[in-house]
Write an enzyme that holds these catalytic residues in place. Structure first.
Site, short mmCIF file in Angstrom:
data_model
loop_
_atom_site.label_atom_id
_atom_site.label_comp_id
_atom_site.label_asym_id
_atom_site.label_seq_id
_atom_site.Cartn_x
_atom_site.Cartn_y
_atom_site.Cartn_z
N GLU A 1 -2.50 -1.65 -3.28
CA GLU A 1 -3.65 -0.96 -2.67
C GLU A 1 -3.40 0.54 -2.67
O GLU A 1 -2.25 0.99 -2.59
CB GLU A 1 -3.80 -1.38 -1.20
CG GLU A 1 -3.96 -2.85 -0.97
CD GLU A 1 -4.08 -3.15 0.52
OE1 GLU A 1 -4.75 -4.13 0.84
OE2 GLU A 1 -3.52 -2.42 1.35
N HIS B 1 0.87 -1.18 0.00
CA HIS B 1 0.00 0.00 0.00
C HIS B 1 0.91 1.23 0.00
O HIS B 1 1.25 1.76 1.06
CB HIS B 1 -0.89 -0.02 1.24
CG HIS B 1 -1.96 1.02 1.24
ND1 HIS B 1 -3.21 0.81 1.78
CD2 HIS B 1 -1.98 2.29 0.77
CE1 HIS B 1 -3.94 1.90 1.64
NE2 HIS B 1 -3.21 2.82 1.05
N HIS C 1 -7.45 -6.65 7.02
CA HIS C 1 -7.15 -5.64 8.04
C HIS C 1 -7.28 -6.26 9.43
O HIS C 1 -8.37 -6.64 9.85
CB HIS C 1 -8.02 -4.37 7.96
CG HIS C 1 -7.32 -3.21 8.62
ND1 HIS C 1 -6.57 -2.29 7.92
CD2 HIS C 1 -7.18 -2.88 9.92
CE1 HIS C 1 -6.04 -1.43 8.76
NE2 HIS C 1 -6.38 -1.76 9.99
#
Ligand code: DXP
Ligand SMILES: NCC(=O)COP(=O)(O)O
Length: 253
Positions: free
Chosen positions: A76, A45, A200
């Site tokens: 991401e 990310h 997550h």
């Protein structure tokens, strides 16, 4: 038989690396070790402030993934910030669109797809990824009513944001309630023709219960807990090796 794929998020390796100018720990070496151990993919990310993953990491990991056919690279980020340039350049297997602000502490909510303006912004970006041959997953709260909109903007998958489940996991009644909610959201996604990812704060305690209860999870991306576990599970061997170096000093070279 469960066919869920594990994509290891290596953000936190970069976070440690960035506190010196020595290039260790190496993000690409960490990714390679994860792939050698059987991970199905690697996730990053690259946040706009480059607090962990930096642009060269994205490129070096893309080159690494070329040497691992069949394993997937997932990038991401927010497609209205820096994500799309990375997608155009390295064309990963999957782009996960996340509605984070530029200075977001960590991802903490999904796309508000009930809002037509949000859908209008996402649709051309989803289209572009798909033209580039990149699968699109949208980071979503576990709200079954939103899944029809994820399909309508053209996404291939949704990634269910699992922090609320992870936070509830230690309390059996709340855990059960969360599992029912996530199972409902996943079923709505599947019914609308979407694949289901999740991530997550998943970890070794909460992952199995999640996958038993939630149907059809194609991929979990796990970073923070997995990297923390890798540190702990590696302490003993590492300390032993440093002691070996010290003991070798007693012997003549
Ligand atoms: C999209 C998502 O769920 C994330 O978990 C994110 O990739 C984590 O980012 P940080 O590693 O910066 O907290
Ligand atoms: N998409 C979620 C992810 O990549 C990793 O999240 P976390 O395990 O670091 O919380």
């Amino acid at each position: 038989m469960n066919h869920t794929q594990l994509s290891v998020n290596v953000n936190k390796v970069a976070l440690v690396r960035n506190t010196r100018h020595l290039g260790i720990p190496s993000v690409t070496r960490a990714a390679e070790l994860c792939l050698q151990a059987g991970a199905h993919g690697i996730t990053v990310h690259p946040r706009p402030d480059e607090r962990h993953i930096r642009a060269p990491d994205v490129r070096e990991l893309a080159a690494l993934m070329q040497r691992w056919p069949g394993r997937e690279y997932n990038i991401e980020g927010n497609p209205t910030q820096n994500l799309m340039d990375f997608i155009r350049e390295v064309r990963p297997a999957q782009a996960t669109f996340v509605p984070d602000s530029e200075d977001q502490f960590t991802s903490d909510h999904g796309w508000t797809l009930g809002d037509a303006a949000v859908r209008g912004r996402l649709r051309p970006l989803v289209d572009e990824c798909r033209r580039l041959g990149v699968r699109v997953s949208l980071f979503m709260d576990p709200d079954p009513a939103l899944m029809v909109w994820a399909a309508e903007v053209g996404a291939d998958r949704v990634e269910l944001y699992t922090e609320p489940y992870a936070a509830a996991w230690g309390q059996p009644a709340a855990r059960q309630q969360q599992l029912i909610a996530y199972a409902g959201a996943a079923q709505a996604a599947l019914t609308n023709g979407l694949g289901v990812n999740a991530g997550h704060d998943l970890n070794r305690d909460n992952l199995t219960d999640f996958l038993r209860a939630v149907p059809g999870v194609a991929e979990v991306s796990i970073g923070h807990a997995l990297i923390a576990d890798a540190l702990e599970l590696g302490y003993a061997a590492t300390v032993r090796d440093y002691l070996r170096c010290i003991n070798e000093a007693d012997r003549q070279p």
